[in-house]
Design a protein around this motif. Structure first.
Motif, short mmCIF file in Angstrom:
data_model
loop_
_atom_site.label_atom_id
_atom_site.label_comp_id
_atom_site.label_asym_id
_atom_site.label_seq_id
_atom_site.Cartn_x
_atom_site.Cartn_y
_atom_site.Cartn_z
N ARG A 46 33.69 41.98 38.82
CA ARG A 46 33.73 43.19 38.07
C ARG A 46 34.57 44.37 38.87
NH1 ARG A 46 29.61 46.53 34.33
NH2 ARG A 46 30.83 48.55 34.50
N THR A 56 40.65 41.18 28.56
CA THR A 56 39.86 41.02 29.95
C THR A 56 39.64 39.55 29.86
OG1 THR A 56 39.15 43.17 29.91
CG2 THR A 56 37.95 41.77 31.45
N THR A 57 39.88 38.80 30.97
CA THR A 57 39.51 37.23 30.98
C THR A 57 38.80 36.95 32.15
OG1 THR A 57 41.61 36.69 29.69
CG2 THR A 57 40.40 34.92 30.72
N ALA A 85 40.22 47.56 33.86
CA ALA A 85 39.33 47.24 32.86
C ALA A 85 38.34 48.29 32.37
CB ALA A 85 38.64 46.12 33.15
N GLU A 141 41.62 46.97 38.17
CA GLU A 141 42.84 46.91 37.51
C GLU A 141 42.76 47.79 36.17
OE1 GLU A 141 43.44 42.78 36.66
OE2 GLU A 141 42.97 42.09 38.45
N LEU A 172 33.14 45.69 30.54
CA LEU A 172 32.75 45.23 31.76
C LEU A 172 31.32 45.00 31.45
CD1 LEU A 172 35.09 46.56 34.41
CD2 LEU A 172 34.97 44.31 33.24
N PRO A 226 44.39 46.10 25.41
CA PRO A 226 44.18 44.62 26.36
C PRO A 226 43.25 43.89 26.44
CG PRO A 226 43.49 46.67 27.32
CD PRO A 226 43.88 47.29 25.90
N LEU A 284 38.11 43.82 38.21
CA LEU A 284 38.61 44.17 37.09
C LEU A 284 38.56 45.82 37.15
CD1 LEU A 284 36.66 41.54 34.90
CD2 LEU A 284 39.16 41.79 35.17
N PHE A 309 42.96 41.05 33.63
CA PHE A 309 43.06 42.37 32.93
C PHE A 309 44.72 42.70 32.53
CE2 PHE A 309 43.31 46.85 31.89
CZ PHE A 309 42.99 46.80 30.71
#
Length: 399
Positions: A42, A17-18, A50, A48, A55, A15, A45, A100
């Protein structure tokens, strides 16, 4: 618009992470605010799913100040293994964005990139020049640390009042100015060839500006604009000069965008060299014909945001259905669905095409999407859009 900096995302494992973040730091309080913004992102994310390692890496990057003065943002994109894109944005996002999922959030990055102008500020006097580079690459942000100093080497640069010295002395001073200007122009030509900025902004001592302008070669002259009010050293009214530079950058952005849209309108007018509507754009993307993808600005919030396309492992393997992927030889286990904006930008990147956003109404785009082509052949769709039409749909002829 050049999107080469997004190419490291092609073929990377999901996946993704943006993160889009306002990283403005005007003072100590600004540093605390930037840290708070990241902590909030953070937490989102983490909820979700991530990975903590990713991170942590992003957090270490955004904790380091960019050095850019004034409001600005940052986009960071990581895949399953770590950060692949880290880019400074000329404008901070109105709201932080953290995504994410199976694909990176590319459209906001592309829209922000359209505002980015890589330029060099050339501040000249009669001894030489300071070249300050401003780019969208994190770590080379034009914060004053990426400055080159050019000294001409001819130091007899001062005239005196008439009669105090001979005409020969005054001529020697003028000759020194010219030799120093030649040294600046030669260095500028070499560095512009190496770094290829979008724009060269020339400012400083009026006489020195004129001498340097007359000495630069053609490839520098093509990207050079003069902005009065700057100077090498102290004594500059920074706010007033900064506003003039901002105006010059805005003018360049408008010229860059309009050049693409003019090509699109020309192609539409002659019924070739452009296409519009989703199916036709996908067709030419698959064939590697696209030079510039053109999107209505409204597609960021609707249209593409609500549509998904099928894609294969290669960027140009894209279609509106699984049957399209069957025709391309992509098996069911190798295909997936992506948001249309991601799939289209991915295909554009895969053929080194650019992306331009057009204000609604500035060009006629069916489905809010079009393309300027590199080449056409007998099987390329050709269409013209009527200027007065109730339903705004294209008249399509396959030639």
């Amino acid at each position: 618009m050049d999107l080469h900096w997004l190419k490291p995302l092609l073929g990377r494992p999901a996946p993704f992470t943006t993160v889009y973040l306002d990283v403005t730091r005007a003072d100590v309080a600004g540093e605390a605010e930037a840290a708070d913004r990241w902590r909030a992102v953070r937490r989102s994310l983490e909820r979700e799913g991530a990975p903590a390692a990713v991170l942590d890496e992003i957090g270490e990057l955004v904790a380091v100040p960019t050095g850019v003065k004034g409001p600005h943002g940052r986009v960071v994109v990581a895949d399953a293994e770590g950060v692949r894109v880290d880019r400074v944005l000329s404008e901070p996002p109105a709201q932080p964005l953290a995504v994410f999922g199976p694909a990176p959030a590319l459209l906001p990055a592309v829209r922000a990139a359209e505002e980015t102008v890589d330029y060099v500020l050339v501040e000249v006097d009669r001894n030489g020049a300071d070249l300050t580079w401003h780019t969208g690459d994190a770590g080379r942000t034009g914060d004053g640390s990426d400055v080159e100093h050019v000294e001409g080497g001819h130091d007899d640069v001062h005239k005196v009042k008439e009669g105090a010295l001979s005409r020969r002395t005054q001529t020697r001073a003028e000759d020194s100015w010219e030799r120093n200007a030649e040294a600046v122009a030669a260095t500028l030509a070499r560095r512009v060839a190496e770094r290829a900025p979008d724009l060269v902004i020339l400012t400083g001592d009026v006489r020195a500006v004129g001498l340097v302008r007359d000495e630069v070669d053609q490839h520098v002259r093509e990207v050079l604009v003069e902005v009065p009010g700057g100077a090498r050293g102290e004594g500059v009214k920074r706010d007033a000069f900064g506003a003039k530079v901002a105006d010059a950058l805005d003018a360049f952005r408008n010229r860059r965008r309009e050049a693409v849209l003019a090509r699109f309108r020309e192609g539409q007018g002659r019924g070739g060299g452009t296409v519009t509507a989703m199916d036709d754009v996908i067709d030419v993307l698959r064939r590697g014909q696209v030079d510039e993808l053109v999107l209505h600005e409204s597609t960021l919030a609707s249209g593409l945001a609500d549509t998904e396309l099928w894609v294969g492992p290669e960027p140009l393997q894209v279609g509106t259905s699984g049957a399209d992927l069957d025709a391309l030889g992509v098996g069911e286990d190798a295909r997936r669905r992506l948001p249309a904006g991601v799939a289209l930008v991915r295909a554009a990147l895969g053929q080194d095409a650019g992306v331009t956003f057009a204000e609604d109404g500035s060009v006629e785009l069916v489905d809010g999407i079009g393309a300027v082509l590199r080449w056409s052949d007998g099987s390329t769709p050709s269409e013209s859009v009527p200027t007065q039409s109730a339903d705004q749909r294209r008249l399509r002829n396959v030639v």
